[in-house]
Design an enzyme around this catalytic site. Structure first.
Site, PDB file in Angstrom:
ATOM      1  N   HIS A 109       0.831  -1.203   0.000  1.00 12.64           N
ATOM      2  CA  HIS A 109       0.000   0.000   0.000  1.00 12.64           C
ATOM      3  C   HIS A 109       0.865   1.253   0.000  1.00 12.64           C
ATOM      4  O   HIS A 109       0.556   2.238  -0.680  1.00 12.64           O
ATOM      5  CB  HIS A 109      -0.910  -0.026   1.232  1.00 12.64           C
ATOM      6  CG  HIS A 109      -1.909   1.072   1.264  1.00 12.64           C
ATOM      7  ND1 HIS A 109      -2.339   1.657   2.418  1.00 12.64           N
ATOM      8  CD2 HIS A 109      -2.574   1.710   0.268  1.00 12.64           C
ATOM      9  CE1 HIS A 109      -3.221   2.601   2.147  1.00 12.64           C
ATOM     10  NE2 HIS A 109      -3.377   2.650   0.854  1.00 12.64           N
ATOM     11  N   GLU A 112       2.166   1.889  -3.497  1.00 15.08           N
ATOM     12  CA  GLU A 112       1.132   2.481  -4.348  1.00 15.08           C
ATOM     13  C   GLU A 112       1.043   3.987  -4.133  1.00 15.08           C
ATOM     14  O   GLU A 112       0.900   4.759  -5.079  1.00 15.08           O
ATOM     15  CB  GLU A 112      -0.207   1.811  -4.046  1.00 15.08           C
ATOM     16  CG  GLU A 112      -1.380   2.332  -4.859  1.00 15.08           C
ATOM     17  CD  GLU A 112      -2.486   2.881  -3.988  1.00 15.08           C
ATOM     18  OE1 GLU A 112      -3.344   3.604  -4.509  1.00 15.08           O
ATOM     19  OE2 GLU A 112      -2.490   2.602  -2.775  1.00 15.08           O
ATOM     20  N   HIS A 113       1.174   4.426  -2.890  1.00 20.36           N
ATOM     21  CA  HIS A 113       1.115   5.863  -2.602  1.00 20.36           C
ATOM     22  C   HIS A 113       2.371   6.590  -3.083  1.00 20.36           C
ATOM     23  O   HIS A 113       2.294   7.730  -3.558  1.00 20.36           O
ATOM     24  CB  HIS A 113       0.941   6.086  -1.097  1.00 20.36           C
ATOM     25  CG  HIS A 113      -0.486   6.046  -0.650  1.00 20.36           C
ATOM     26  ND1 HIS A 113      -1.230   7.172  -0.426  1.00 20.36           N
ATOM     27  CD2 HIS A 113      -1.308   4.995  -0.399  1.00 20.36           C
ATOM     28  CE1 HIS A 113      -2.449   6.837  -0.046  1.00 20.36           C
ATOM     29  NE2 HIS A 113      -2.522   5.508  -0.027  1.00 20.36           N
ATOM     30  N   GLU A 189      -6.056   7.550   5.968  1.00 25.05           N
ATOM     31  CA  GLU A 189      -6.898   6.536   5.316  1.00 25.05           C
ATOM     32  C   GLU A 189      -7.322   5.461   6.316  1.00 25.05           C
ATOM     33  O   GLU A 189      -8.479   5.017   6.315  1.00 25.05           O
ATOM     34  CB  GLU A 189      -6.139   5.880   4.160  1.00 25.05           C
ATOM     35  CG  GLU A 189      -6.202   6.644   2.856  1.00 25.05           C
ATOM     36  CD  GLU A 189      -5.614   5.831   1.711  1.00 25.05           C
ATOM     37  OE1 GLU A 189      -5.702   4.582   1.758  1.00 25.05           O
ATOM     38  OE2 GLU A 189      -5.075   6.439   0.778  1.00 25.05           O
TER      39      GLU A 189
END
Length: 497
Positions: A109, A112-113, A189
């Site tokens: 994750h 991805e950021h 998030e």
């Protein structure tokens, strides 16, 4: 006429099919390949041979896509629609949160950021301005097994989008400022997900159902890792998993295959070429389903949320199509929508007429080596007992009391859903990328519909007995759930409608 002919044959023989992968299926009377053309045509292999073979000899060209595999193993797949003026360009990568480790849960994750933080050659501000200048849109999505980066742009900006995509995937900057910036974003998030009961329940369901195995890891990751990590785990993850053989560059819309291939050849020159596949990694660390539950009483929530699930089928399991039909048969419902009392799904009608839920949703998640099939529901605390009874009654009924009318309704709902999901170049690109990573090809709808039509009432009962009848279950629940029946009650209802 070819479609009509195949569907008529499917109704006549009612036989299931196996998903074929062109890499592993040897040419035979059931599968044909062409070495002289980069076109992917579809291949059908029957589980049980019978006298007549149902294969369209001349497929409709609109069901074809083009695919080219470059020397480094990178695949380029396109579907052209020159009647539109826009295109979606993206990279689909066979890597997700299941490829984290226990010590680096959340690194996928984080990666991805980081792809939005600029590159060694292009700072974030310049990249954002460049995308803004061409009127484009750039986003990313990550799941437990896949990661995708997508551009939506006008046709004249396709080369520029491929250039930026290549730079983003191959030359990401891992400076401390960039890492800290995304660290705060990811933590926010996580806080947002904690405030969303539905998302939280499905995460907890995976965690308990696949406890101790890779699919049990949350996509968001572990907060402690996110708070303390530096650039090294991120760099190692990209070097290991963002490899050319595990990546597909997809273009859909106003594109020409030859032009896209040339641009990809020019820009994607720095990808690692490790030949290890995601399937090989999954075989080393299998996802094991465990009958279990997690319940969190939270009386501050106005509604109770719970999900009950069974071990489902993997992506390439021949019974995965039947489970898709079963999902459509059970259906979904929301109190805010009209028409629940007239729905074809018996469960939806029962829930709507008795007003025992605010919403309910059937899910069927398939992965490389496992699956999760079940129902999520949200209800008032005093309705939980009746709602649980309705859900388990309809699930257990699939094993012994299924009518052809119910199956026909499920088949039609499924086919409509599959077609309606492909409205636009971005959904088409997503479909191409996901299917190439899962099957090595994109299954044409003439073939998919034939497989769906091969599912009849006897198939549903057989598959339900394999996956649902007297099988272990996983439960996740939160909110004012004191009235929700216990685990043993749910387990006992898997064999007694």
């Amino acid at each position: 006429m070819a479609l009509k002919h195949l569907l008529e044959k499917a109704h006549r023989f009612q036989k299931p099919y196996v998903l074929c992968h062109p890499t592993f299926i040897q040419p035979s009377r059931f599968c044909s390949t062409s070495e002289s053309s980069p076109q992917i045509t579809y291949q059908v292999q029957e589980i049980f041979p019978y006298k007549q073979h149902n294969r369209v000899k001349t497929p409709n060209p609109k069901f074809l896509q083009y695919i080219t595999t470059l020397p480094n193993g990178l695949r380029v797949a396109t579907e052209s629609n020159l009647s539109t003026k826009t295109a979606t360009i993206g990279a689909w990568i066979d890597a997700g949160s299941r490829h984290d480790t226990d010590d680096t849960s959340g690194v996928a994750h984080y990666v991805e950021h980081m792809k939005f933080e600029g590159t060694y050659d292009m700072r974030k501000e310049f990249m954002d301005a460049k995308i803004e200048l061409m009127g484009g849109y750039f986003d990313a999505i990550i799941t437990r097994e896949h990661t995708a980066y997508r551009f939506k742009i006008r046709d004249e900006n396709v080369p520029m989008a491929i250039d930026i995509l290549a730079d983003t995937l191959q030359r990401t900057s891992y400076g401390g400022d960039e890492i800290n910036c995304q660290r705060d974003t990811i933590l926010r998030e996580m806080e947002a997900v904690e405030r969303c009961p539905e998302t939280r329940i499905l995460c907890q369901l995976h965690a308990t159902a696949f406890q101790g195995s890779p699919l049990g890891r949350t996509v968001l990751g572990d907060a402690d890792f996110i708070k303390t990590t530096d650039g090294q785990p991120i760099y190692e993850y990209i070097s290991t998993h963002y490899t050319a053989p595990r990546m597909v560059i997809v273009a859909a819309g106003a594109v020409k295959h030859e032009d896209v291939v040339e641009e990809v050849k020019k820009h994607f020159t720095r990808l690692p070429t490790n030949p290890t596949t995601a399937s090989q990694l999954a075989a080393k660390e299998l996802a094991i389903f465990t009958g279990s539950e997690v319940r969190i009483i939270d009386n501050d929530l106005p509604l109770a949320h719970f999900a009950v699930a069974f071990a489902g089928a993997s992506l390439t399991d021949p019974d995965s199509i039947a489970l898709m039909v079963m999902k459509s048969m059970l259906g979904s419902w929301n109190k805010s929508e009209e028409g629940g009392k007239l729905m074809g799904s018996e469960l939806s009608k029962r829930v709507a007429i008795k007003e025992i839920a605010e919403s309910m949703m059937t899910f069927n998640d398939s992965y490389k080596d496992a699956g999760l099939f079940g129902i999520y529901a949200c209800a008032k605390p005093d309705c939980l007992d009746d709602l649980a009874d309705a859900i388990m009654y309809e699930i257990s009924k699939l094993s012994n009391r299924v009518s052809e009318d119910d199956v026909n309704h499920g088949r039609n709902q499924l086919k409509s859903s599959l077609l309606l999901q492909l409205d636009g170049t971005t959904p088409v690109a997503r479909d191409i990328g996901a299917q190439l990573l899962a099957y090595g090809r994109r299954i044409p709808y003439v073939e998919m519909f034939a497989r769906i039509d091969a599912v009849d009432a006897s198939t549903i009962k057989r598959v339900a007995k394999r996956f649902l009848f007297n099988k272990d279950i996983a439960i996740a629940a939160t909110g004012p759930i004191q009235g929700l029946p216990d685990y043993n009650w749910f387990r006992s209802r898997t064999h007694s409608p």
